[in-house]
Design a protein around this motif. Structure first.
Motif, mmCIF file in Angstrom:
data_model
loop_
_atom_site.group_PDB
_atom_site.id
_atom_site.type_symbol
_atom_site.label_atom_id
_atom_site.label_comp_id
_atom_site.label_asym_id
_atom_site.label_seq_id
_atom_site.Cartn_x
_atom_site.Cartn_y
_atom_site.Cartn_z
ATOM 1 N N GLU A 1 0.826 -1.187 0.000
ATOM 2 C CA GLU A 1 0.000 0.000 0.000
ATOM 3 C C GLU A 1 0.867 1.245 0.000
ATOM 4 N N PRO A 2 0.847 1.999 -1.075
ATOM 5 C CA PRO A 2 1.652 3.216 -1.089
ATOM 6 C C PRO A 2 0.933 4.287 -0.318
ATOM 7 N N GLU A 3 1.682 4.970 0.438
ATOM 8 C CA GLU A 3 1.003 5.993 1.182
ATOM 9 C C GLU A 3 0.664 7.144 0.247
ATOM 10 N N PRO A 4 -0.357 7.812 0.592
ATOM 11 C CA PRO A 4 -0.837 8.824 -0.365
ATOM 12 C C PRO A 4 0.194 9.886 -0.684
ATOM 13 N N ARG A 5 1.011 10.185 0.281
ATOM 14 C CA ARG A 5 1.970 11.236 -0.044
ATOM 15 C C ARG A 5 2.960 10.765 -1.070
ATOM 16 N N GLU A 6 3.359 9.550 -0.919
ATOM 17 C CA GLU A 6 4.317 9.043 -1.904
ATOM 18 C C GLU A 6 3.721 9.063 -3.293
ATOM 19 N N LEU A 7 2.482 8.692 -3.312
ATOM 20 C CA LEU A 7 1.837 8.671 -4.621
ATOM 21 C C LEU A 7 1.764 10.074 -5.204
ATOM 22 N N ALA A 8 1.486 10.982 -4.324
ATOM 23 C CA ALA A 8 1.414 12.360 -4.814
ATOM 24 C C ALA A 8 2.756 12.795 -5.352
ATOM 25 N N VAL A 9 3.788 12.418 -4.639
ATOM 26 C CA VAL A 9 5.124 12.808 -5.112
ATOM 27 C C VAL A 9 5.437 12.139 -6.441
ATOM 28 N N GLN A 10 5.056 10.875 -6.522
ATOM 29 C CA GLN A 10 5.325 10.186 -7.796
ATOM 30 C C GLN A 10 4.615 10.866 -8.937
ATOM 31 N N ASN A 11 3.385 11.238 -8.661
ATOM 32 C CA ASN A 11 2.634 11.883 -9.737
ATOM 33 C C ASN A 11 3.260 13.202 -10.130
ATOM 34 N N ALA A 12 3.624 13.939 -9.112
ATOM 35 C CA ALA A 12 4.216 15.233 -9.430
ATOM 36 C C ALA A 12 5.511 15.054 -10.197
ATOM 37 N N LYS A 13 6.280 14.093 -9.770
ATOM 38 C CA LYS A 13 7.547 13.888 -10.465
ATOM 39 C C LYS A 13 7.320 13.405 -11.884
ATOM 40 N N ALA A 14 6.340 12.560 -12.045
ATOM 41 C CA ALA A 14 6.066 12.079 -13.400
ATOM 42 C C ALA A 14 5.656 13.232 -14.284
ATOM 43 N N TYR A 15 4.891 14.124 -13.720
ATOM 44 C CA TYR A 15 4.532 15.292 -14.524
ATOM 45 C C TYR A 15 5.776 16.084 -14.915
ATOM 46 N N LEU A 16 6.640 16.244 -13.959
ATOM 47 C CA LEU A 16 7.823 17.041 -14.273
ATOM 48 C C LEU A 16 8.723 16.346 -15.273
ATOM 49 N N LEU A 17 8.632 15.034 -15.303
ATOM 50 C CA LEU A 17 9.502 14.311 -16.218
ATOM 51 C C LEU A 17 9.002 14.335 -17.643
ATOM 52 N N GLN A 18 7.802 14.824 -17.829
ATOM 53 C CA GLN A 18 7.299 14.784 -19.203
ATOM 54 C C GLN A 18 8.129 15.727 -20.046
ATOM 55 N N THR A 19 8.347 15.251 -21.254
ATOM 56 C CA THR A 19 9.230 16.042 -22.103
ATOM 57 C C THR A 19 8.414 17.064 -22.865
ATOM 58 N N SER A 20 9.052 18.121 -23.154
ATOM 59 C CA SER A 20 8.336 19.186 -23.853
ATOM 60 C C SER A 20 8.174 18.810 -25.321
#
Lengths: 719, 261
Positions: free
Chosen positions: A194-213
């Motif tokens: 079970e991923p804690e919600p904060r981790e998931l939030a961080v993952q999501n945010a990081k994934a967004y930042l990793l998107q290439t322009s």
């Protein structure tokens, strides 16, 4: 510079993007946590843009801080939601790069806000980058903590961050604390931990930042990593002020990585080649005996003192820069070594479209250049011989044919022979090169017809000697010929010297023999003492032309075009008789050599020359400078016993009126109209019969007369 | 060219053959400093020299913070004392387009032509300078950038064009209010960067080919020369921040250009 670091803002967006992918879950969790969420809605809505607020040190900071602390409790509140969202994990991360939803969802029911908050909490807890540690920490406290947080960022490898107790997204509210176990069923029971919600939030945010322009392969995340690494490595003072420039530099460097030392930068290749060539200029040739060479060179070298002349011209505000002049000097030295040169001078620079020409005026040693000239002449004569043969054969053919085609009455104007080397327009030889370091190319001698045509056209030089000159009237030659013709014109018009520097030779008997055409040679006056600079500037009579004027014919000395050589007389005797009476050419006369400038014609009420002192502040040291208004770019200076001419320009004459190209010649008549070439209508039958009747009558009348005459004769004889 | 980098600029622009003598350079350096102080300019550009029959005019321009705002033009005969040229009015423009011929060099000289009003040589100097400036003042892409609020600033991080960009005419813009920008198609506009591409490029100048692009000094300097207004030289050393333009000429348009290309 009011831009806050972009770090805190993404979290708001992943929330919105996540919302779109999780519609079904919303409904589920809505049922689950509706009663708990509603009071939180307005606060959470405020909490989403937490980061920027915090960094700006807004007044909500304290409340936000309390919010932050509240988040982890919130995380434990809605385990069902967490579990529910676990199922969505596979969607969460990869799905993010593609979606950037607007914040419209913010206005929807508060449930989304809380869900996303919990997701972000999961992200935070699961975050793998210390970047997100910073996110958390930024949300923690006021902006003053930021510099401290940046020090965490000292390694390039981003370590896993441990789930920290405090998170960015929660508000400290005891009423919000619920234990997961109270909420009831879990809709999915996944095998993933079970991923804690904060981790998931961080993952999501990081994934967004990793998107290439769209434009590049660089993602914001990588760019920020690079930027911050760079800042931390370089530790500039006041990094906030430099942030923009560092930002740009980092971006630029990413796309222009420094190539390894083994490979050269491909863009700079031509530059390096050019530098190599110019380096060759500077190396001394034949390095063996250094001392002897030094003596030889100092003794007598045809290369003039370019640097001195460049200095004087610089006083006048003319000329190329000093290092360019030096390179030209080295290039001239190279020319002197390669060719048998007697005297040499830097004539000037002719600008072109793609490249420019540096022109050197050279005089060969006696007898050296004739070998080349003969080759050229033989070729041209051979060509003419072939043409003559061709014409003769053609004539014979035509005589044999039954139909005599009317011959054209147009004859090409007689070719005016060009002047020999060392005489008139061909007095000097010219070499050109595009840049110092490139090989010098010799320009051919100029023919009168080329000068005549060059007067009629006006074309820019491209910089390539073999480029065709497309013009009307068609120029007989390519750019090399056109350039040579313009050089000849400019030399004839603008090469001047102070009065008395040159004088005529002492043989005065020549004047009569040449039929008043003037002398064509001069020599230096050893007694020349120099004219004071002020006088040189005041009156144009103190300057004289020392090159011969070019006649309208295209030569310096006049040649009667009708005087044919022996060969031509044989061929064209018959034709000549027909034409003799028609043309009589007048002898063309131009101003004699060493004419003062005051005699030059004006251009539309404008003086053709402008004279100045180079420096008005110090007339005793200044140099007299004369500028031509007829050929813009032609300058001459004189100071004491020294003088020099130079031309730097486009190579065209100035004309106050617009250029009017010659109109095409009128269309020639095809043939003389005569009864045998003009179509006439055939006679009609009546006319023919009338003609026949008339002829018969005439015939009958003639017979009667004969009979009468015979009768008369008979009568006479009878008597 | 910037007054601050005058010496280097003159050195780089010397490929066209015309420059300034040392005494003029020295005088310019001091007087332009004073001009900047007196008129409170942000930047002072030495625009060039108009060759007259009797004397030459030296022209300088002063810029304020916003780089594209109308510039104030000053002229001088001896590089020491500068006077402001009056701003151009439409009537004067029409009049000067009629007057042809070279400049005299005397600001009070009056030209006669068929119209009853006479034009002052000084006014004519300005009138000639304005169209020349509008037509051929050049700036490389990226040297200025536009902020979202409107004013246009010098880009301090401009590092110069690369070699391949430097040879293309599209990397250079006219240093004036854009005229043709709005006529571009949407496709073209989509590729533009609004902070950098807010001026007209040289690419679409009519007649085509009225700019000559050359590399000098062994590929270390790119020089643009205008063929329509002969005498204007723009230089830029690729990969460095040095660029500038100077006009040294008679102030006449080359109307024969189509025949000459």
């Amino acid at each position: 510079m009011g831009d806050p670091p972009p770090d805190p803002e993404p979290p708001s967006q992943p929330t919105s993007s996540r919302r779109s992918s999780q519609v079904s879950e919303r409904r589920h969790s809505r049922e689950l946590s509706r009663p708990q969420v509603s009071p939180l809605v307005p606060e959470e809505l405020q909490q989403i843009p937490l980061g920027p607020q915090i960094l700006r040190g807004s007044q909500e900071a304290p409340s936000n801080q309390s919010n932050l602390r509240g988040w982890p409790q919130r995380a434990s509140l809605t385990p069902n939601e967490n579990l529910v969202f676990q199922a969505e994990d596979p969607y969460v991360n990869p799905g993010f790069p593609a979606e950037v939803q607007p914040q419209a969802y913010l206005s929807e029911g508060g449930l989304q806000a809380s869900q996303n908050g919990s997701l972000m909490l999961q992200q935070v807890q699961q975050s793998e980058g210390s970047l997100f540690q910073q996110l958390e920490s930024t949300y923690q406290g006021p902006a003053a903590d930021l510099p401290g947080q940046f020090t965490m960022y000292q390694r390039e490898d981003l370590p896993l961050s441990l789930g920290t107790q405090h998170g960015p997204y929660m508000r400290d509210d005891p009423t919000l604390q619920f234990s997961p176990s109270e909420l009831g069923f879990m809709s999915f029971n996944m095998e993933l931990p079970e991923p804690e919600p904060r981790e998931l939030a961080v993952q999501n945010a990081k994934a967004y930042l990793l998107q290439t322009s769209i434009n590049s392969d660089l993602s914001l995340y990588e760019h920020l990593v690079n930027l911050l690494t760079k800042i931390l490595n370089q530790r500039p003072e006041d990094p906030l002020f430099l942030l923009e420039s560092l930002n740009r530099t980092t971006q630029w460097e990413w796309f222009h990585p420094k190539l390894d030392t083994l490979r050269d930068d491909p863009e700079m290749q031509p530059t390096y080649e050019m530098a190599e060539r110019q380096k060759a200029l500077f190396s001394r040739s034949g390095s063996g005996e250094g001392e002897q060479e030094m003596e030889e060179e100092t003794a007598e070298s045809p290369v003039p003192n370019i640097m001195e002349k460049a200095f004087y011209f610089e006083q006048a505000g003319v000329g190329l820069s000093s290092d360019e002049s030096f390179r030209i000097f080295m290039a001239l030295k190279q020319l002197v070594e390669q060719q048998p040169v007697h005297t040499c001078r830097f004539w000037g620079k002719v600008l072109g479209l793609s490249r420019s020409y540096l022109v050197a005026e050279v005089e060969f040693r006696e007898g050296e250049e004739e070998a080349e000239e003969e080759e050229v002449d033989e070729m041209t004569e051979g060509g003419e011989g072939m043409e003559a043969h061709g014409e003769e054969e053609g004539d014979e053919d035509e005589d044999k044919a039954p139909d005599i085609v009317p011959k054209p009455t147009w004859k090409p104007p007689p070719v005016i022979p060009k002047e020999d080397s060392r005489i008139g327009t061909n007095r000097y030889l010219y070499f050109v090169c595009n840049e110092p370091g490139r090989p010098w190319m010799r320009l051919p001698h100029v023919t009168p017809i080329q000068i005549v045509q060059a007067r009629k056209i006006r074309k820019f030089f491209t910089g390539y000697l073999d480029a065709p000159v497309i013009s009307y009237p068609p120029f007989p030659g390519n750019e090399a010929n056109y350039l040579r013709a313009q050089i000849a014109r400019i030399s004839a018009a603008t090469h001047i010297s102070p009065l008395g520097f040159y004088q005529f030779g002492e043989e005065e008997g020549d004047e009569e023999e040449e039929g008043g055409a003037g002398r064509d040679s001069y020599e230096e006056n050893p007694d020349f003492e120099g004219i004071p600079v002020l006088e040189l500037v005041d009156s144009m009579a103190n300057w004289v032309h020392h090159t011969q004027h070019i006649l309208p014919q295209g030569r310096c000395t006049w040649v009667n075009p009708l005087q044919k050589t022996e060969e031509e007389e044989e061929l064209g005797e018959e034709e000549e008789k027909a034409d003799e009476g028609v043309e009589e050419v007048e002898q063309e006369v131009g101003p004699p050599l060493l004419t003062p400038l005051s005699e030059d014609a004006e251009i539309m009420h404008m003086a053709p020359w402008t004279a100045r002192l180079s420096c008005t502040f110090s007339p005793q040291y200044s140099v007299a400078v004369v500028r031509s208004n007829l050929w813009p770019g032609a300058y001459a200076y004189a100071s004491g016993k020294k003088f020099e001419n130079i031309y730097i320009g486009w190579g065209h004459k100035y004309s106050p009126e617009n250029f009017n190209p010659s109109l095409p010649a009128p269309i020639q008549h095809e043939y003389p109209s005569g009864p045998d070439t003009i179509e006439m209508s055939d006679p009609t039958v009546d006319e023919e019969q009338a003609l026949k009747a008339a002829q018969e009558q005439a015939l009958a009348a003639a017979e009667e007369e004969e009979e009468d005459e015979e009768e008369d004769e008979d009568e006479d004889q009878d008597d | 060219m910037d007054a601050e980098s005058l010496l280097l600029s003159l050195e780089l622009a010397s490929g066209s053959g015309q420059g300034l003598s040392p005494d003029r350079r020295a005088a310019l350096l001091t007087s332009l400093m004073l001009v900047k102080r007196d008129y409170r300019f942000d930047r002072v550009l030495f625009w060039g020299r108009i060759l007259g029959l009797v004397a030459d005019y030296y022209i300088a321009q002063g810029l304020s913070e916003d780089q594209l705002a109308p510039r104030k033009t000053l002229y001088s005969l001896n590089c020491m004392e500068w006077s402001l040229l009056p701003p151009a009015t439409k009537e004067m423009e029409i009049q000067t387009s009629v007057v042809r011929g070279r400049f005299m060099g005397d600001p009070s000289h009056e030209y006669e032509h068929t119209e009853p009003q006479k034009v002052n040589d000084g006014e004519k100097a300005f009138e000639e300078e304005v169209p020349i400036d509008k037509a051929v003042a050049v700036i490389p892409r990226g040297a200025l950038f536009k902020t979202p609020f409107g004013p246009i600033n010098v880009n301090r991080t401009f590092e110069g064009l690369s070699l391949s960009e430097a040879k293309k005419l599209s990397s250079y813009f006219h240093f004036r209010e854009p005229v043709e920008l709005k006529n571009k198609t949407l496709l073209e506009k989509a590729e533009l960067d609004p902070s950098l591409d807010f001026m007209d490029s040289l690419e679409h100048d009519i007649p085509k080919g009225s700019w000559s692009v050359q590399m000098e000094r062994g590929n270390a300097l790119v020089v643009l020369r205008s063929l329509l207004w002969p005498g204007l030289t723009f230089y830029h050393a690729p990969r460095t921040k040095n660029y500038g333009y100077i006009y040294v000429g008679t102030g006449e348009k080359n109307l024969d250009l189509p025949f000459m290309l």
